[in-house]
Design a protein around this motif. Structure first.
Motif, short mmCIF file in Angstrom:
data_model
loop_
_atom_site.label_atom_id
_atom_site.label_comp_id
_atom_site.label_asym_id
_atom_site.label_seq_id
_atom_site.Cartn_x
_atom_site.Cartn_y
_atom_site.Cartn_z
N GLU A 114 0.81 -1.21 0.00
CA GLU A 114 0.00 0.00 0.00
C GLU A 114 0.85 1.27 0.00
OE1 GLU A 114 -2.53 -0.34 3.35
OE2 GLU A 114 -4.03 -1.58 2.33
N THR A 115 2.08 1.17 0.49
CA THR A 115 2.92 2.37 0.61
C THR A 115 4.23 2.29 -0.17
OG1 THR A 115 3.90 1.46 2.65
CG2 THR A 115 2.01 2.94 2.89
N HIS A 116 4.61 1.09 -0.62
CA HIS A 116 5.89 0.93 -1.30
C HIS A 116 5.72 0.09 -2.57
CE1 HIS A 116 7.27 2.10 2.69
NE2 HIS A 116 8.48 2.30 2.20
N ALA A 117 6.42 0.49 -3.63
CA ALA A 117 6.48 -0.33 -4.83
C ALA A 117 7.44 -1.49 -4.57
CB ALA A 117 6.98 0.50 -6.01
N TRP A 118 7.19 -2.62 -5.22
CA TRP A 118 8.04 -3.79 -4.99
C TRP A 118 9.32 -3.69 -5.81
CZ3 TRP A 118 7.60 -6.39 -0.84
CH2 TRP A 118 6.35 -6.58 -0.24
N THR A 119 10.21 -2.84 -5.38
CA THR A 119 11.53 -2.71 -5.99
C THR A 119 12.47 -3.76 -5.40
OG1 THR A 119 12.29 -1.13 -4.34
CG2 THR A 119 11.16 -0.24 -6.29
N THR A 120 13.64 -3.87 -6.01
CA THR A 120 14.64 -4.82 -5.49
C THR A 120 15.00 -4.49 -4.05
OG1 THR A 120 15.56 -5.09 -7.71
CG2 THR A 120 16.94 -5.78 -5.86
N GLU A 121 15.11 -3.20 -3.74
CA GLU A 121 15.46 -2.78 -2.38
C GLU A 121 14.37 -3.14 -1.38
OE1 GLU A 121 16.66 1.26 0.15
OE2 GLU A 121 16.05 1.41 -1.96
N THR A 122 13.10 -2.90 -1.77
CA THR A 122 11.99 -3.21 -0.88
C THR A 122 11.90 -4.71 -0.62
OG1 THR A 122 10.73 -1.31 -1.71
CG2 THR A 122 9.50 -3.02 -0.55
N ILE A 123 12.07 -5.50 -1.67
CA ILE A 123 12.03 -6.96 -1.52
C ILE A 123 13.14 -7.44 -0.60
CG2 ILE A 123 12.28 -9.16 -2.74
CD1 ILE A 123 10.94 -7.81 -5.16
N ALA A 124 14.35 -6.89 -0.79
CA ALA A 124 15.48 -7.30 0.03
C ALA A 124 15.27 -6.93 1.50
CB ALA A 124 16.76 -6.65 -0.50
N LEU A 125 14.77 -5.73 1.75
CA LEU A 125 14.52 -5.30 3.12
C LEU A 125 13.43 -6.15 3.77
CD1 LEU A 125 14.69 -1.40 2.86
CD2 LEU A 125 16.22 -2.88 4.16
#
Length: 319
Positions: A283-294
């Motif tokens: 809802e607040t973040h796009a699923w980027t590589t950084e978001t997935i890793a975190l």
């Protein structure tokens, strides 16, 4: 007098012990992964808790409410003893203390660090499904079908393909009925149910707002600020009471009649709920590589935390 003082000390120790039990149980129920019922089993008071909750009936509730009449006070006192009120009251206060503290923390972290918090919750739920699933067997087609039904239902709810009927007060009432029932059952976390129903953050925020508004009343706060979140809290608690005398009893009957199959369904429900917290991140973040890793890193930390807790207490067992 010596004996009286000793009795008072013992009573106070019992109250403190019950309050401590409530803190532990409330903390577990406020975080998805470990249920309050499992904590009650581990600490050795689950049987007493279930006996007290099962003793709650509309008839006894009415008897207690009529206790303001002098001629009915003895019956009210008997009803309180039958409900083990001297244990339930400090237990409930301890649970409420833990839930309020964690709700305030959750509502803050949901805004400031949603990836960390919901990633951590994902790990807790996944590890919980693994630890509880170890003690179960899936040896027959019926077991497999039940597991598929439990996990499939949770996945459908998490994906918003299955939703509660109605909205607003109806959803809050139903969420309270299901979540509070889950709180006293071994294996299922009440907060996990709220995450699955999409009510966890909303109800945490409403509870925090209600407690802050009550505190502000001591200063220059207004009663109007208490009413809105207070209505939500009352609706949730009302649903919880209804759930305790209906849903919780139904599940306990199912456990008594076919414990193994019921536990397979409950644990599979947990397993299917693993992706539910990820919806809050999306809802607040796009699923980027950084978001997935975190998210993966925090999920791993959550899983490690639960596995470490399992090791310390000697294992979780839904039995």
């Amino acid at each position: 007098m010596e004996y009286e003082r000793t009795d008072v000390v013992v009573d106070r120790l019992e109250l403190l012990r019950a309050y401590g039990y409530g803190l532990c149980m409330g903390t577990a129920d406020a975080l998805p992964g470990v249920s309050g019922g499992t904590v009650a089993l581990l600490l050795g008071f689950y049987g007493r808790l279930i006996a007290a909750v099962t003793a709650f009936t509309p008839r006894r509730a009415v008897a207690i409410l009529r206790g303001y009449r002098p001629e009915r006070r003895e019956r009210a006192r008997e009803a309180l003893l039958e409900l083990d009120f001297g244990f339930l009251l400090p237990l409930g206060v301890g649970m409420a203390t833990a839930v309020v503290l964690i709700a305030d923390l959750v509502s803050t972290l949901a805004e400031s660090h949603p990836v960390a918090m919901f990633g951590f919750f994902t790990g807790l739920i996944a590890a919980s499904a693994i630890t509880l699933g170890r003690s179960l067997t899936f040896t027959t087609p019926l077991h497999a079908g039940t597991a598929t039904a439990g996990a499939g239902l949770a996945l459908l709810v998490a994906a918003d393909l299955v939703t509660l009927p109605g909205g607003g007060p109806v959803v809050i009432l139903v969420a309270g009925a299901i979540a509070v029932s889950a709180m006293i059952l071994p294996g299922i976390s009440g907060s996990l149910i709220l995450i699955l129903l999409g009510q966890y953050i909303f109800l945490s925020s409403e509870l925090s707002a209600f407690v802050r508004a009550l505190g502000d009343l001591l200063g220059d706060g207004s009663l109007a600020a208490v009413i809105d979140p207070g209505t939500t809290v009352v609706l949730f608690l009302t649903g919880g009471v209804v759930g305790l005398v209906t849903i919780a009893r139904v599940v306990r009957i199912a456990l008594a009649r076919n414990r193994e199959l019921t536990l397979v369904f409950l644990v599979s429900l947990i397993a299917g709920s693993v992706p539910a917290p990820l919806h809050n991140i999306a809802e607040t973040h796009a699923w980027t590589t950084e978001t997935i890793a975190l998210t993966a890193a925090w999920a791993a930390l959550g899983a490690i935390a639960l596995f470490a807790l399992e090791h310390l207490v000697g294992g979780f067992n839904p039995e």
